[in-house]
Design a protein around this motif. Sequence first.
Motif, PDB file in Angstrom:
ATOM      1  N   ARG A 561       0.829  -1.205   0.000  1.00 52.85           N
ATOM      2  CA  ARG A 561       0.000   0.000   0.000  1.00 52.85           C
ATOM      3  C   ARG A 561       0.871   1.266   0.000  1.00 52.85           C
ATOM      4  N   GLY A 562       1.953   1.212  -0.755  1.00 55.65           N
ATOM      5  CA  GLY A 562       2.863   2.346  -0.777  1.00 55.65           C
ATOM      6  C   GLY A 562       2.663   3.297  -1.929  1.00 55.65           C
ATOM      7  N   GLU A 563       1.650   3.074  -2.726  1.00 60.18           N
ATOM      8  CA  GLU A 563       1.414   3.917  -3.904  1.00 60.18           C
ATOM      9  C   GLU A 563       1.220   5.371  -3.512  1.00 60.18           C
ATOM     10  N   ASP A 564       0.446   5.623  -2.447  1.00 56.61           N
ATOM     11  CA  ASP A 564       0.209   6.997  -2.009  1.00 56.61           C
ATOM     12  C   ASP A 564       1.500   7.644  -1.515  1.00 56.61           C
ATOM     13  N   SER A 565       2.343   6.866  -0.859  1.00 57.48           N
ATOM     14  CA  SER A 565       3.588   7.429  -0.340  1.00 57.48           C
ATOM     15  C   SER A 565       4.494   7.896  -1.472  1.00 57.48           C
ATOM     16  N   ILE A 566       4.586   7.119  -2.534  1.00 60.88           N
ATOM     17  CA  ILE A 566       5.387   7.525  -3.682  1.00 60.88           C
ATOM     18  C   ILE A 566       4.794   8.784  -4.316  1.00 60.88           C
ATOM     19  N   GLN A 567       3.466   8.832  -4.401  1.00 60.59           N
ATOM     20  CA  GLN A 567       2.830  10.013  -4.967  1.00 60.59           C
ATOM     21  C   GLN A 567       3.127  11.243  -4.113  1.00 60.59           C
ATOM     22  N   LYS A 568       3.088  11.102  -2.789  1.00 61.81           N
ATOM     23  CA  LYS A 568       3.389  12.224  -1.906  1.00 61.81           C
ATOM     24  C   LYS A 568       4.861  12.609  -1.982  1.00 61.81           C
ATOM     25  N   LEU A 569       5.700  11.618  -2.209  1.00 63.50           N
ATOM     26  CA  LEU A 569       7.123  11.900  -2.412  1.00 63.50           C
ATOM     27  C   LEU A 569       7.302  12.808  -3.623  1.00 63.50           C
ATOM     28  N   ILE A 570       6.586  12.524  -4.684  1.00 64.77           N
ATOM     29  CA  ILE A 570       6.665  13.338  -5.894  1.00 64.77           C
ATOM     30  C   ILE A 570       6.144  14.741  -5.617  1.00 64.77           C
ATOM     31  N   GLU A 571       5.034  14.840  -4.887  1.00 65.74           N
ATOM     32  CA  GLU A 571       4.466  16.143  -4.570  1.00 65.74           C
ATOM     33  C   GLU A 571       5.416  16.950  -3.684  1.00 65.74           C
ATOM     34  N   ARG A 572       6.097  16.260  -2.796  1.00 62.57           N
ATOM     35  CA  ARG A 572       6.974  16.923  -1.834  1.00 62.57           C
ATOM     36  C   ARG A 572       8.267  17.404  -2.487  1.00 62.57           C
ATOM     37  N   MET A 573       8.856  16.589  -3.342  1.00 60.02           N
ATOM     38  CA  MET A 573      10.193  16.867  -3.847  1.00 60.02           C
ATOM     39  C   MET A 573      10.204  17.370  -5.287  1.00 60.02           C
ATOM     40  N   GLY A 574       9.082  17.257  -5.974  1.00 56.18           N
ATOM     41  CA  GLY A 574       9.097  17.538  -7.403  1.00 56.18           C
ATOM     42  C   GLY A 574       9.467  16.271  -8.149  1.00 56.18           C
TER      43      GLY A 574
END
Length: 778
Positions: A561-574
């Motif tokens: 269930r890490g899909e959201d975490s990767i998406q937030k990583l993208i939002e956070r870091m670009g």
Amino acid sequence: MALHKKQRERAWGTQASWLLLALLLLISSFILTRNLTLPALEILAERDVVFPGQSNGIADLKQPIVIPKYQNLDQKLVEEKAKEYKASFQDPLGQAYLGEIDTYNYYRQAQNILRYGHVGNLKKYTVHGEEIWDTVKNAPVGITLQPSLLPYVLVGIYQTIRLLNADATLITAATYYPVFFALLSIVLVFLITKKLSNTLGGFLAAVFLSFHPLFFRFHYAGLADTNALNIFFSLLIVYFFMLFLDSLGQQRRGKTIVSALALLLSIALFRFTWGGYFYILVILFAFTVLSVAFLLVQNYKKTKSKRSLGLLMTILILFSFLLWRMKTSILFQKAMAYLQYGSTILTPLPLFISELKPLEWKTIFLALGGLPMMILLFLSLVLVLYRNRTLQKHTKYDLLILVWILTLLYPATKIRFLPFLIPPLAILLGVGSSLLLLLLLDTWGNSVKKKQLLYYGIAMLLVVIILFSLIPLLRAEMLVTIPIMDDSIYNTALKIKQESPEQAIVNVWWDSGYFYEAIAEKPVLFDGASFDSKKTYWMSRVFTETDEDVAIGILRMLDCRGEDSIQKLIERMGYRQAMEERDFLFRANRTAVRVTIAMKNFPIFDDPSHTLPSWQHYPVSKELFLNALYCTPPESFLVVSEDLLEKYWVFAYYSQWDFVQDPATIPLQKDWITEAKNAEEIIGMLPMQASSNGTIFYYDGKQVFKERPEQGDFWAGILFQDHGKWKYVLMKPEMLDSLFVKLFFLNGNGLQRFEKFSDISGRYTKKVVAYKIDWKAD
């Protein structure tokens, strides 16, 4: 048109019409259940006998099959081969598998109703109240479900059949459900058209509907989808609406109340059935407004009343405002976006979903019946528009037919919605044909005997024209209708069910998801309800990935269930910085990431509180982030199958997305790989030599021989065995190192994390290979 209605009814014979309708329903029952005998496979078997060793199996159904007529053909051998073919598409009880993808979703929901009393497999109580959950969908989280009517209909049919046959199964109910509602729809078309013309018109409309290939496409036995209910409720609502309007004119309060209640109940049930239910309400609303406006115009012409003019202007302004509001509403915009583009994270769905692909008008023209039917429909339209004043009491519904057809013209450019156009066209044809007959009787029938001869003769001619136009198209549709499920899929899912723990996760491309949910009864990563999610991108990355560690990292992330975490990583870091870190995250294990966070001040966790404020309502600590990417997933499987060969270009397309770029800028290339072809005739040519356009790679059971040319485009070829038969494919050489090729063609050779669990195929079914994922290496 001097023939009185009672005379017309006597000429046709009311009792005879109902007897003919009953006969038509019997014929329709045969047509709609003919696919259960799998006639397409009988033709394939005959072709195999005529051309031994040249069969490409079910793939040959995509091309017209022309078989020379041999007088001395061994029919016994044909029957034996046909029996072998059919066995591959029948369940252990000998019944044909259900028809399409979504059928297994509704079948499973009906199964849950029988087991748990609701459409899910779990009921939760939260602050929001009672929620129905299905933990088999959207693994590993599960999903909340909103119940719909169809699963309950299937259960109701099942319980009814059980009263007559104690051995009946839920599959039996799902198989015959569309046939039952198809017959009801035929009766409704007969009643509506009879009301607008006469019994002959109703019968002709019923004949057109019964034999139309697009009606068959929505109602054949085994298609346990909402389509049959959608057509049925559309007709039922129109019928009760007409009864309601008639009762207002007759000033019969009891009939008005009953018809109004029936209309409201039908609308409520339709709303419970399908999210697109409102389309028929739009049609009825537009008809009502236009009818009132027409009456006001007529009244103004007669009386020059300013009141009529004022009411007309008020209605037109309100109608225009409502149209504007509907056009700007989210619901309407979503519906139009779905019709025009689909609703996916990347690109228009018509590229990937065959039923949403736009049709050319020439194709629509042919699908509706070709030139003879189009001429008859055009004549019907002209006669309805200019019908004689002696039938004026029926003309108030002419506008309804026209609005109904015009509203559906744009959606009908997609094959998914083209069958919705058939019922109103059937009604138009029935009404127009009856008007044509009456016109000819008035013109040429100068005696009662001559009128009767003309009546029966022309009626038979119209039936012949309809049948002559539609039966060849219907036969062609029947001969390509076979279950999408086969023994390879069924046995793979059954093996996973029997030999894995309850919470094992099945990672499979979305269009097979419902199969494994229904048969394996294990959590599935994504299915037909979630194919437009970002999981489509991630699974495309898995199949096209050349680095096994990265593929495993993506699968672990998805199954944790890490899909959201990767998406937030993208939002956070670009995106760019996140992608640099992403490959490291997928390749590394939990310990390596912990060390990196501690020693390198990992950018995502530069906040002293170990939370990410930019993630609104989703604060994530280091521990939660690590668990989302590096949990220990339950036992998991990755399933690849031969049908994915046709979808590799989809994987190649999706895997190029960067979460931010315009989909239109992604290059679209479809010629990545060919279908698997029969290779028996080329076995003697081994070893295969370099061809004029490049070098051929081939598989001998152990390794792939490679000799890449220094320059120029070339194709790669792989030869493989499937159920004792040699097959080959040609592919772009870039595919050779992809995970999909290694798993499907090379038995996982060279891979460390994938253990072959099953490799199932049949002589007449496609190959399905399942691998167990090894998480312990971390």
